[in-house]
Design an enzyme around this catalytic site. Structure first.
Site, short mmCIF file in Angstrom:
data_model
loop_
_atom_site.label_atom_id
_atom_site.label_comp_id
_atom_site.label_asym_id
_atom_site.label_seq_id
_atom_site.Cartn_x
_atom_site.Cartn_y
_atom_site.Cartn_z
CG ASP A 160 39.15 25.47 39.04
OD1 ASP A 160 39.34 26.09 38.00
OD2 ASP A 160 38.84 26.17 40.09
CD GLU A 225 37.81 31.57 37.56
OE1 GLU A 225 37.27 32.43 37.55
OE2 GLU A 225 36.90 30.57 37.99
N1 LIG Z 1 33.54 31.81 35.67
C1 LIG Z 1 34.35 33.10 36.20
C2 LIG Z 1 33.84 32.90 37.90
O1 LIG Z 1 32.75 32.13 38.17
N2 LIG Z 1 34.70 33.30 38.78
C3 LIG Z 1 34.35 33.05 40.16
C4 LIG Z 1 35.84 33.32 40.87
C5 LIG Z 1 35.67 33.65 42.20
C6 LIG Z 1 35.69 34.82 42.88
N3 LIG Z 1 35.60 34.85 44.09
C7 LIG Z 1 35.89 33.56 44.31
N4 LIG Z 1 35.96 32.93 43.24
C8 LIG Z 1 33.21 33.98 40.61
O2 LIG Z 1 32.69 33.72 41.53
O3 LIG Z 1 33.15 35.00 39.81
ZN LIG Z 2 35.18 30.15 35.24
ZN LIG Z 3 32.89 29.99 37.98
#
Ligand SMILES: NCC(=O)N[C@@H](Cc1c[nH]cn1)C(=O)O
Ligand SMILES: [Zn+2]
Ligand SMILES: [Zn+2]
Length: 535
Positions: A160, A225
């Site tokens: 995603d 994710e």
């Molecule tokens: N590639 C990892 C990433 O971008 N993770 C997101 C996940 C997240 C955390 N809170 C909402 N989504 C990030 O923003 O760190």
């Molecule tokens: Zn990521």
């Molecule tokens: Zn990300």
């Protein structure tokens, strides 16, 4: 001369092996790779490489064949990435949910065509703010190899992406992969589609060359994710004693290097994401007709958001800073030794001044301290032009990155109590509702684990340098769950560049990192296979 040449063996491969033997009474040197002193006549000189034992030489030859295969198939890999980037698998936009389901189907189909044992795991539904239910994208699991003599490595990734629109300021169409000067631009290119594909192509290369995989490989690929891995915790818990029972190690490549030097990542921050909803009149009002007579929700919201953090970055919510584990001398020392171009960092993101003006403070605040970010306000007028309205209901969205020893459950209470008390002081008739929609814990690994030695050796083989050991300011929500629920060790093995622009306009993955990264994964599987298997 300690060694004399004996029966030189010429292979027909691109690199040749010559077997060397020791003279009577002379010692044989250690293998340049595994460092084990080998028996005479079992040492080999590999063209353009060090003196190696026969096992390591065969391994080097096999690697060299795989690496050549990767190089000669790189156009196919770029096309595969183009197909994946074209799917707008934005997990935060419910209107894109059909695309996200298609992305999971396409991922499963690719693994199925490779002969993997593939399951699309139904992880249920998500409840939307209005109470409606929406099907979550299925999690794709796959399995290659089932040899109990070998280690089993589980690769986790996500397909995603964050939202992207051309009008956000992209130079190219975000969902049309475009190559410029060796960089492949497109939403999700680096985060996390190319790394997931690179892992799949690594396995595919063994198959194409009829080579046995040095370890069993499992995949867990999800589609939520970017919005907190909704539903995945429960799936891992449910499959702890089935799918995960034979997994020895977990590898995640969902992060980037810190500089041009390759890196191994041993920590991520967690994230607590909040909605603060302020509700006033029953509908939006004309600001000329009603302005000055009503207490406006937006004024209340901005007033309370402004009490979260000072301009110099001090978090004002009681209890938050106190929970942070103090930085150790060893950590300071590590940060000092890391390659990091402070001025380039500034110029790359286009800012004249940062919160801190030295490397150690900057890295510590990027990886090791919590921070508050205000992301946006739903219900606020944000289109171009002028609209003279008093919004009736606005929702502020902010998050607090988590570090050891913070606890999301505690943070939820601290934030809610604090905002309610600040709001109460305003004596506003409006209603405030605070909810925590994501509560992801930080993750930290033991860099002394042999997984990290394997990572160092693989980086050395592919890039010829030692990697930096770094942390990541971002969050991989599921990392901590993997660790806590399965009890397995995790390594993060990034292949993304430091300037890939994750979540930003013009996200890219360089062709170099994509292709060399695929080789890194192959080299890594070889190195993991050398780790002694406990019985
Ligand atoms: N590639 C990892 C990433 O971008 N993770 C997101 C996940 C997240 C955390 N809170 C909402 N989504 C990030 O923003 O760190
Ligand atoms: Zn990521
Ligand atoms: Zn990300």
């Amino acid at each position: 001369m300690v060694l004399q040449m004996k029966d030189p063996i010429e292979h027909s491969c691109a690199e040749h092996i010559r077997i060397w033997g020791a003279k009577e009474g002379h010692s044989t040197p250690d293998c340049g790779n595994c460092r084990i002193k080998k028996q005479p006549n079992k040492m080999a000189l590999l063209c353009a490489a060090a003196l190696l034992c026969v096992l390591c030489s065969m391994d080097a030859l096999q690697y060299s064949e795989l690496a050549q295969y990767i190089d000669s198939h790189q156009e196919e890999y770029v096309e595969a990435l183009r197909d994946w980037v074209a799917i707008e698998s934005d997990s935060s936009n419910i209107l894109k949910r059909p695309d996200l389901h298609r992305m999971m189907d396409v991922t499963a189909e690719k693994l199925r065509r490779m002969g993997g044992d593939v399951v699309m795991v139904d992880i249920g539904e998500q409840e939307l703010p209005g109470g409606q239910m929406l099907a979550l994208p299925k999690v794709v699991t796959a399995h290659f190899g089932n040899d109990s003599q070998k280690h089993t490595v589980c690769v986790y990734g996500h397909v995603d992406v964050q939202p992207a629109k051309l009008e956000d300021g992209w130079r190219t169409e975000p969902y049309n992969l475009t190559e410029i000067d060796g960089n492949l631009y497109g939403r999700g290119a680096s985060d996390n589609k190319a790394p997931v594909l690179a892992w799949i192509h690594a396995v595919e290369a063994y198959q194409a060359l009829n080579m046995e995989l040095p370890v069993n490989v499992k995949f867990v690929i999800e589609g939520m994710e970017e919005t907190g891995s909704n539903g995945l915790d429960a799936m891992i818990l449910a499959q702890r004693d089935t799918f995960f029972s034979d997994v020895d190690f977990i590898v995640i490549s969902d992060c980037g290097w810190l500089s041009k030097r390759p890196a191994l990542t041993y920590g991520t921050r967690g994230n607590c994401y909040f909605f603060a909803e302020v509700e006033g009149p029953t509908q939006d009002l004309h600001s000329g007709v009603y302005g000055g007579t009503v207490i406006e929700p937006m004024t209340d919201l901005i007033g309370i958001l402004d009490t979260l953090i000072t301009p110099s970055g001090k978090i004002l919510i009681p209890g938050i800073r106190e929970a942070v584990a103090p930085l150790t001398d060893e950590e300071w020392k590590m940060y000092q030794d890391i390659d990091f171009d402070f001025d380039y960092y500034k110029s790359k993101i286009g800012v004249a001044q940062l919160m801190y003006n030295n490397k150690v403070d900057l890295l510590a605040h990027r990886w090791r301290h919590p921070t508050v970010t205000i992301h946006g306000i739903e219900g606020a007028f944000s289109d171009p032009g002028t609209k003279t309205v008093i919004p009736a209901k606005v929702t502020g969205k902010f998050s607090i990155r988590q570090v050891p020893d913070m606890d999301p459950a505690m943070v939820k209470k601290q934030v809610t109590d604090y905002l309610q008390s600040v709001f109460a002081k305003r004596k506003s008739p409006n209603k405030l509702k605070v909810t925590m929609v994501i509560g992801a814990k930080p993750w930290l690994a033991d860099t002394k684990h042999s997984l990290y030695d394997a990572g160092k050796a693989a980086v050395k083989r592919v890039f010829g340098v030692d990697p930096d050991l770094i942390r990541e300011g971002g969050t991989i929500p599921i990392a901590r769950t993997f660790q806590d629920v399965t009890g397995k060790s995790i390594i993060m093995l990034p292949i993304g560049g430091f300037d890939d622009g994750l979540h930003s306009q013009n996200e890219k993955m360089s062709r170099y990192n994509y292709i060399e990264g695929t080789k890194l994964f192959i080299a890594y599987l070889h190195e993991v296979a050398q780790i002694k298997k406990s019985v």
